[in-house]
Every structure is written in C-alpha cells, then in structure tokens.
Design a protein around this motif. Structure first.
Motif, PDB file in Angstrom:
ATOM      1  N   SER A  79       0.767  -1.082  -0.028  1.00 59.12           N
ATOM      2  CA  SER A  79       0.064  -0.012  -0.017  1.00 59.12           C
ATOM      3  C   SER A  79       0.873   1.258  -0.113  1.00 59.12           C
ATOM      4  O   SER A  79       2.027   1.097   0.098  1.00 59.12           O
ATOM      5  CB  SER A  79      -0.805   0.040   1.533  1.00 59.12           C
ATOM      6  OG  SER A  79      -0.173  -0.111   2.276  1.00 59.12           O
ATOM      7  N   ALA A  82       3.635   5.057   4.780  1.00 61.60           N
ATOM      8  CA  ALA A  82       3.368   6.168   5.795  1.00 61.60           C
ATOM      9  C   ALA A  82       4.194   7.092   5.422  1.00 61.60           C
ATOM     10  O   ALA A  82       5.288   7.266   4.800  1.00 61.60           O
ATOM     11  CB  ALA A  82       3.501   5.400   6.953  1.00 61.60           C
ATOM     12  N   ASP A 135       8.138  -0.015   9.672  1.00 64.19           N
ATOM     13  CA  ASP A 135       7.458  -0.718   8.773  1.00 64.19           C
ATOM     14  C   ASP A 135       6.923   0.390   7.516  1.00 64.19           C
ATOM     15  O   ASP A 135       6.170   1.462   8.112  1.00 64.19           O
ATOM     16  CB  ASP A 135       6.032  -1.479   9.027  1.00 64.19           C
ATOM     17  CG  ASP A 135       5.321  -2.117   7.966  1.00 64.19           C
ATOM     18  OD1 ASP A 135       5.782  -3.384   8.024  1.00 64.19           O
ATOM     19  OD2 ASP A 135       4.539  -1.563   7.398  1.00 64.19           O
ATOM     20  N   ALA A 137       4.698   0.816   5.258  1.00 65.87           N
ATOM     21  CA  ALA A 137       3.256   0.785   5.136  1.00 65.87           C
ATOM     22  C   ALA A 137       2.427   1.418   6.366  1.00 65.87           C
ATOM     23  O   ALA A 137       1.493   2.335   6.279  1.00 65.87           O
ATOM     24  CB  ALA A 137       2.661  -0.334   4.675  1.00 65.87           C
ATOM     25  N   THR A 138       2.761   0.974   7.555  1.00 67.15           N
ATOM     26  CA  THR A 138       1.919   1.106   8.780  1.00 67.15           C
ATOM     27  C   THR A 138       2.834   2.334   9.519  1.00 67.15           C
ATOM     28  O   THR A 138       2.033   2.956  10.263  1.00 67.15           O
ATOM     29  CB  THR A 138       1.700   0.050   9.824  1.00 67.15           C
ATOM     30  OG1 THR A 138       3.196  -0.524  10.076  1.00 67.15           O
ATOM     31  CG2 THR A 138       1.116  -0.947   8.901  1.00 67.15           C
ATOM     32  N   GLU A 140       4.984   1.479  11.759  1.00 66.20           N
ATOM     33  CA  GLU A 140       4.999   0.898  12.784  1.00 66.20           C
ATOM     34  C   GLU A 140       6.561   0.633  13.289  1.00 66.20           C
ATOM     35  O   GLU A 140       7.259   0.267  12.238  1.00 66.20           O
ATOM     36  CB  GLU A 140       4.545  -0.496  12.883  1.00 66.20           C
ATOM     37  CG  GLU A 140       3.657  -0.886  14.322  1.00 66.20           C
ATOM     38  CD  GLU A 140       2.863  -2.102  13.925  1.00 66.20           C
ATOM     39  OE1 GLU A 140       3.009  -3.260  14.688  1.00 66.20           O
ATOM     40  OE2 GLU A 140       2.170  -2.102  13.008  1.00 66.20           O
TER      41      GLU A 140
END
Lengths: 355, 99
Positions: A79, A82, A135, A137-138, A140
């Motif tokens: 995706s 972030a 990460d 995407a997130t 995190e």
C-alpha cells in the motif's frame, strides 16, 4: 631539547625525539584504535567462539553487535507508504533530540518494504550504532537498536580515530599532531642517512643511496603526487574516460604514476632531488589554487569575504605549503652553493700544492 | 558557539602552555636559557613544579567545563601535547646565552 644550531645529524635526532615523545599519546591512540577498528579482520574467528551455540555464529554476532535488521521482500505490491516525517520525529524522541542523518527505504513498493533511520554522530565522539526500523506501510516500529557496552566502547575508540564529529579545535589539533608524526618520520630517515653516509661511501655500499631515494620519494614525492591529484581533479573534464578508466580512477592513476616518478627522479639525481622536488611542490600548490579559482570561480577574495572556510582554508594551506617549500628549496640551494664553493677552493689549493 | 566557548579554549591552551613552561623553568638548563637571574633554591624549584602541574590540571578542568567528558578529555590530551611541543620550540628559539 631541540638544538637548531647543531649540525643536521644532531638537530634531526633532536626533532625526531621531540616530535615522537611529545605527541606519543596521539601516535599511540591512533595506532591502537586502527587495530581495534578492524577487530573483525584481526579476529575473524572470535564470533565462532563467542556464539558457539548459535546456528550461524557470524550472523548472531552481527545481529547482536550491529543490530542490522532485514526481511525478505514479499514480491507483492504494497500500500501507500506511511509519512516519513512522523517516523523521523519518533526516532528523534527516542534519541533525546539526537538527529537522524541517514534514511533508507528498503524494497520500496513491496508489501514488506521497511525504512531504516540512523542517528547522526556529529555531536559526539562515539560513532553510535543507534537505529530504528519502521514498517513502510504502517509506520510501526519494527526494531530499535542501541549498541551494548563493549560495542559502544569500540565505537568510541573508532570515533577518536575517524573524527567524524563537528568540533573545529580538535580537528586542527589532530592535524598539527599528525604533522608532528610526519616530522618524526622524515627526521628519522635523515638521521639514519647522515649517520651512515660517510661509512657507506667509504665501503662502496649502496644502502645510503637507496634509502635516500626512498626518503625523498616518501617525504616530498608523496606531496607532489597529492598536489598532482588536486591539479588533475581540476583539469579533467567531467565524464571523461581513458583506456577504460573513469575520471575518479584516472585521478588515482595520476597520483601513483607521479609518486613512482618522484622515486625515480630521487634515484637519478641524488644531489639535487630534494630541492627540485621542493620547487615542484611550490609550483603545483600555487597551480592548484589558481586552477580551482578558474574552474569553480571560488577564488580566495570571494571565499574569504563569504566566510566559506572549507575552500578558503584549503587554498590558504596550499599557499602556506608553497611558501614553506620555496623557503626550503632556497635554503637547500644556498647550502649546495656554499658547499661547492668550499670544494672548489679545496681543489684550487690542491692544484697550487701540486704546482 | 558562544564567546565563552572561545574563552575556555584559550584557557585550555594557555594553561597547558603555562604549565609546561613552568616545568621547563624548574630545570637549570632551561632557566639559564631564559634569564640571567640566579637559579632558584630547592623551595623555589618545588614551587615551579607544583605550579606547572597545577596549570596542566587546570587546563583539564577548563576542557571538561567546555566540552564535557568525552570531547573535553580528547581536547585536553591533544592540547597538552601541542603545548609541550610549543614550549620546546620556544626554548629552541631562545638566543644561546653564555654561562
């Protein structure tokens, strides 16, 4: 301690002892830290002993020592990433205001893409290994790492050696103490030569001639090679290549070829090599300053007025080197002239006696 | 960088130079190369030596004040090497005196 009025032989020993002893802590730490930095080369089997129970001792050592994180790409598109600025803020908070200086996105676009952030060591001696992995995407946190105590000690010692920090007085002190190491080496050579010159000439040994050539090449010759490197760096057009070598490699070739030539020159012209190479240093140093001004238009008037110290400082030091080399060459000239005058007078006296 | 930083740096270098200069003066040969006054009595020599070490110690204190333990320690260790070199070259530059 240093008796400059003494003969060359004695004065060079004085300087050798002074430069060596006074800067001994510096020379010692630089040498020792050089050994400690390459711990993995000098003790390649150490991880095998320390991590004997691990499946792969080497990997276990690197993971625990250096904390590098990795994971295999999924091969599937991921995706939208972030926000990076949020990650950087998180890293800064974790480091109590320490600044990130290195950001790398691994496998961008992949489903398991991740971001590596490393902490700058501009404001500390220790070349820290602090890093945070996010990460992509997130956003995190996947892994945080700070080196353990022994590794931190190793990184402090490495930092003392590499001086990657932002501290101008220390950088200058290192420079001057480094020069004292050069003085120690050069005077050591000269002392060795002067102690043996007469004896070797009498016995017909080539030792002094060989060592004198090596000395000249490694004292003045390496300076000529370095200055040639600077000059060629300004002369070669961007994107040039020759015989399959890129521009950067050509500069290195010039350095080594000039250096080898300086040894040959020293071997072929033993009596004059010192002063001729001093003249070459003076000429090349001035040429480097002029070429930099012409090709970048950053001349001294401009850089000094703008306080652009990295370039202004380099130019000023090059000009200082040119002045020192000129003074050395002139002194050597005068000495050679007075020696040959004495020899000529001796020869005349002999002729008179014969007649 | 504040002006205080530069003052402390001067203090580090000045104290280190002064300290080694006092230690050098405590030796008869160097004393005579600097002044024609008589070489001090043992009490005076002790004073020069203690003063010399004190100055070098002060240099460390100023370096630690300026930069903290890691940079300060390095600054001091390199500064005293440079100061000792500077004192030796100062003495070498003194005109030779008749004894």
């Amino acid at each position: 301690m240093f008796r400059r009025e003494k003969r060359l032989h004695r004065a060079s020993l004085d300087l050798h002892n002074l430069a060596g002893v006074v800067a001994l802590p510096f020379h010692f730490v630089i040498t020792l830290s050089g050994l400690i930095i390459f711990i993995n080369i000098y003790f390649p089997q150490a991880p095998t002993l320390a991590y004997a129970e691990a499946n792969n001792p080497r990997d276990a050592f690197f993971e625990e020592g250096y904390g590098r994180y990795s994971r295999k790409p999924a091969g599937v598109a991921g995706s939208e990433p972030a926000r990076l600025d949020v990650m950087l803020r998180q890293a800064k908070a974790r480091w109590m205001g320490g600044q990130p200086f290195f950001v790398r996105v691994w496998d961008p676009g992949d489903a398991v893409s991740f971001v590596e952030v490393r902490r700058s060591y501009a404001s500390q001696v220790t070349m820290n290994l602090d890093q945070v992995y996010f990460d992509a995407a997130t956003g995190e946190v996947l892994q945080r790492f700070e080196a353990a105590q022994v590794m931190s000690a190793q990184r402090f010692i490495a930092g003392m050696h590499f001086i990657q920090f932002d501290h101008w007085p220390l950088r200058w002190l290192y420079f001057v103490l480094g020069l004292s190491g050069c003085v120690m080496i050069a005077t050591g050579y000269i002392f060795w030569l002067e102690a043996r010159r007469k004896q070797h000439a009498k016995l017909g040994w080539p030792g002094v001639r060989i060592v004198e050539g090596l000395t000249i090449g490694s004292v003045t010759g390496i300076l000529i090679a370095t200055l040639s490197f600077f000059v060629v760096n300004r002369l070669l057009p961007l994107g040039v290549s020759f015989a399959g070598f890129e521009r950067a490699a050509l500069e290195v070739w010039v350095f080594y070829l000039v250096w080898i030539t300086s040894f040959a020159h020293a071997g072929l012209r033993p009596g004059r090599a010192w002063r001729e190479q001093c003249w070459a240093i003076a000429a090349l140093a001035v040429l480097a300053v002029v070429l930099n001004a012409v090709t970048t238009s950053d001349h001294l008037v401009k850089t000094l007025a703008a306080g652009y110290w990295p370039v202004a400082g380099m130019d000023l030091l090059l000009l200082t080197s040119a002045i020192v080399a000129t003074l050395a060459a002139r002194t050597l000239h005068r000495r050679a002239a007075s020696e040959s005058a004495v020899r000529a007078a001796d020869a005349r006296r002999l002729d008179v006696n014969h007649a | 960088m504040s002006i205080m930083h530069e003052v402390l740096l001067l203090g580090v270098l000045g104290c280190a130079y002064g300290g080694f200069a006092l230690l050098a003066l405590s030796q008869a040969r160097h004393w005579r190369s600097v002044t024609s006054k008589p070489y001090p009595a043992p009490g005076g020599i002790l004073l020069l030596r203690v003063g010399g070490y004190d100055f070098i110690g002060n240099s460390l204190v100023l370096a630690l004040l300026r930069d903290g333990s890691s940079f300060g320690g390095l600054l001091w260790a390199t500064s005293i090497s440079l100061a000792a070199l500077a004192v030796a070259l100062t003495l070498a530059g003194m005109p030779a005196r008749q004894h």
